[in-house]
Design an enzyme around this catalytic site. Structure first.
Site, PDB file in Angstrom:
ATOM      1  CD  GLU A 249      -0.304  73.497  14.668  1.00  0.00           C
ATOM      2  OE1 GLU A 249       0.268  72.959  15.383  1.00  0.00           O
ATOM      3  OE2 GLU A 249       0.309  73.913  13.681  1.00  0.00           O
TER       4      GLU A 249
ATOM      5  N   GLY B 100      -0.527  63.863   9.810  1.00  0.00           N
ATOM      6  CA  GLY B 100       0.875  64.194  10.446  1.00  0.00           C
ATOM      7  C   GLY B 100       0.541  64.285  11.880  1.00  0.00           C
TER       8      GLY B 100
END
Ligand code: MOS
Length: 726
Positions: free
Chosen positions: A693, A236
């Site tokens: 992240e 993604g």
């Protein structure tokens, strides 16, 4: 209570190829679609000649324009809508950027659709355009004026200008981060099917809820008549976090033809049909005392957006939290250019900001003669300098200390160019810290227990390879004391839960508290007490009715319940990183060794170490895999990736994986991973923070700092190439 043997609950499905991704579906009578795209930088289509395309055998439909009664814009994700950009192609003659779709072809075969797309010819009126932030015609606006919402206002603490001017040591450096594209291996692709008046969309998306509500808006449908199914995602990285505007035209084509239609967007087109990471420039000014203690930091950014949407910058949210900086001045500008709207990509703001800020911190260490690890430790803080609230947890100092020891930092000779390998290569060791805001979204979890002993849980969350299924299954299995094989996890499917956006590293930290709460309710229904092993089959039989089922909702700390309604309506509604009683971030320290070959100046990274503080490690194997992925993307960011533009041509130029290099196996050598693994129980009952992240934040700075250590040459732009270390 970890289950170290569990690798991934879906590993077998994945390696045997039985896992079904969005466009893997091949319904009967399937037709294939392809876009034709604009070939000018900006302007209008005057005429589109589709005769040759229509003459290709097997072509069923060539659509150039829909009327506005049929198709509406789905709205911009950051403006109360559902799509990565507000611009809806095929609705007017406007060409906002090169690569924008101007026609949709549907045919019996992919070959016919592709051939026909190449035969579409358009005549245009052209207009001047700007693709780079320094091109003529690019226009700059101050973000806090252009988007007057409190969370997009500049971060200001104390009086940074004055404190900087008075600082005995000053660093003033400007860093340039290129545009990049997410380039997931699975191409953006959809299969749409009408089942009577119901629309079923199979698409690998991180945001099935927005897709459901967005396509309903595009086609004026009841969202309840739309199902979106996204059980797996082949990468993604932010590219699938909103509705892609192609879905409306595709659904209309399917309705006209009364056939299911598949669109797999070819790699070159994905560089223009989806979002990307915008160019950003960062001026960092640091003021410090002679010992390296920070007195002031100023972080000015210019950040690219499109002409039609204001994609907000959030760079200073993170850089203002890294250290105990008593005076911080953030200033973020948006530069409008003629491209599609940029969007989120792998630590979208923290990645570039981390490169800039942590490179400047390294420069400060050299300017003050301090060790870069020690300088960071000396500027540590337990309190959020922006709000004055405590951090829910912050083990950054431990990450740095443990990392330094594990990496062998004490063997580093700080003098640039002083260390050589046996083959004569220059050796550089670099360090950087990183942080990423902890956010939590509202979630719904439904859980049922069956007489065969199986427990099924449907929850908000999408599996994009990060391991959310494994983390959920492990939590249920450990709580109830059942084999992990007896836990069925349903994510990414609007038939089982609303499916808010899974992004911002909030997926696991959002799903697990909801699942934890559902477990408490299920145990009540089963009458098993709140803890201890459960014989699920026996407990279900004892209840005397079929399959007990519970539904719970959960919210972030202090999050108003209206956020749940927003989430159910397909809108993005995370809370954090500032919660009522604390500020929450995940933290990392990166240590990197680079080699610069003495003659060719080729740069390689033989060794990298990441020590992460993500709260409790919910699923050890997939968590370690996430960290390795983050480090790989960081090396890719430092040494490989850049989306190129040329002021003479619109759009992006290097739109294949040959010309847009990413780090490959040959670029990656040893990656070592360690976790602090301290639960953050202020944040939630499970103690998990976000992980994905944060692991990329700071890698590029650690590489750049290592390159400086190896060569004495500062690196103020990415990617770092051979010509930058000549
Ligand atoms: Mo991610 S870049 O938050 O989808």
């Amino acid at each position: 209570m970890k289950n170290p043997d569990l690798r991934r609950v879906d590993a077998h499905e994945k390696v045997t190829g039985t896992a079904r991704y969005g466009a893997d579906r091949v319904p009967d009578d399937l037709a294939y679609a392809m876009f034709a795209s604009a070939t000018i930088g900006k302007g209008r289509t005057v005429a589109i000649d589709t005769a040759a395309a229509e003459a290709v055998p097997g072509v069923r439909l060539v659509l150039t324009r829909f009327n506005e009664d049929e198709l509406r814009g789905p709205g911009f994700l950051m403006g109360g809508g559902f799509a990565f950009q507000s611009l809806q192609p095929l609705l007017s003659d406007v060409v906002a950027y090169r690569g924008q779709p101007i026609a949709l072809i549907v045919a019996d075969t992919l070959v016919a659709a592709t051939e026909a797309a190449e035969l579409v010819r358009a005549r245009y009126d052209t207009e001047p355009f700007a693709v780079g932030i320094d091109d003529e015609g690019a226009t700059s606006v101050l973000q806090e004026e252009a988007i007057p919402l409190p969370w997009f206002a500049d971060v200001k603490v104390g009086d940074a200008e004055t404190a900087y001017a008075a600082s005995p040591v000053q660093i003033d450096e400007t860093y340039l981060h290129p545009a990049q594209h997410q380039v997931p291996i699975e191409l953006i692709s959809s299969v749409v099917e009408w089942q009577g008046d119901r629309l079923v969309v199979h698409e690998s998306t991180q945001n099935a809820g927005a897709l459901r509500h967005g396509v309903a808006t595009q086609l004026n449908l009841d969202p309840a008549d739309v199902d979106v199914i996204s059980p797996y995602i082949g990468g993604g990285f932010g590219s699938r976090n909103a509705l892609q505007p192609h879905i409306g035209p595709l659904a209309l084509a399917a309705r006209r033809l009364m056939r299911p239609v598949k669109l797999v967007i070819p790699r070159p087109q994905t560089f223009h049909t989806g979002s990307f990471r915008p160019v950003s420039r960062h001026r960092i000014r640091l003021g410090a005392d002679p010992s390296g203690r920070l007195l002031a930091a100023l972080h000015d950014t210019e950040h690219q957006t499109s002409r039609h949407d204001l994609f907000p910058a959030m760079y200073t949210e993170m850089t203002s939290r890294l250290y105990a900086v008593p005076n911080f001045g953030g200033r973020q500008s948006l530069v409008q250019t003629d491209v599609q709207t940029p969007g989120y990509m792998r630590a979208p703001h923290e990645g570039p900001a981390g490169f800039a800020f942590e490179s400047a911190i390294d420069a400060l260490a050299y300017a003050t003669g301090q060790d870069p690890v020690e300088l960071r430790l000396a500027n540590d803080t337990a309190t959020d300098p922006v709000t004055g609230l405590p951090f829910s947890s912050r083990h950054l100092a431990q990450c740095l200390k443990r990392g330094a020891e594990r990496f062998g930092w004490e063997k580093r000779d700080p003098r640039p160019g002083s260390m050589r390998a046996a083959d004569g290569s220059f050796v550089g060791l670099g360090v950087a810290a990183g942080a990423y805001p902890v956010m939590v979204a509202p979630a719904v979890a439904r859980m049922s227990a069956a007489a065969d002993g199986r427990v099924t849980v449907g929850v908000d969350g999408h599996e994009m390879g990060q391991g959310i299924r494994s983390a959920i299954a492990l939590l249920v299995a450990e709580d109830l004391g059942v084999p992990v094989q007896d836990v069925v996890v349903r994510v990414g499917d609007t038939r089982f839960a609303p499916q808010h956006l899974t992004a911002g590293s909030w997926g696991t930290a959002t799903a697990l508290p909801a699942v934890h709460k559902a477990l408490r309710e299920l145990r009540k229904q089963l009458g098993t007490g709140d803890t201890g092993t459960v014989d699920v089959a026996a407990a279900v039989r004892a209840t005397g009715h079929g399959s007990p089922e519970v539904e719970v909702t959960s919210l972030g700390q202090g999050q108003p319940s209206e956020m749940l309604d927003r989430s159910r309506a397909g809108l993005t509604a995370p809370a954090g990183p500032v919660f009522p009683d604390f500020t929450a971030f995940s933290w990392v320290a990166h240590f990197v060794e680079v080699r610069v070959e003495a003659t060719t100046r080729r740069i390689s990274v033989p060794r990298a170490l990441c020590v992460a503080d993500c709260g409790r490690v919910a699923s050890p194997v997939t968590a370690a895999s996430q960290v390795r992925g983050g480090v790989i993307w960081g090396i890719s960011q430092a040494l490989r990736e850049s989306s190129e533009v040329d002021p003479r041509f619109g759009g992006f130029l290097n739109t294949t994986l040959e010309e847009y290099p990413v780090a490959v196996n040959a670029d990656i050598q040893g990656i070592d991973v360690d976790f602090i693994d301290e639960p953050d129980l202020l944040l939630n009952d499970v103690g998990v923070k976000g992980l994905g992240e944060v692991t990329v934040v700071g890698v590029a700075a650690a590489v750049a700092n290592a390159v400086f250590h190896a060569t004495g040459q500062r690196q103020n732009r990415l990617p770092i190439r051979i010509e930058h270390v000549m």
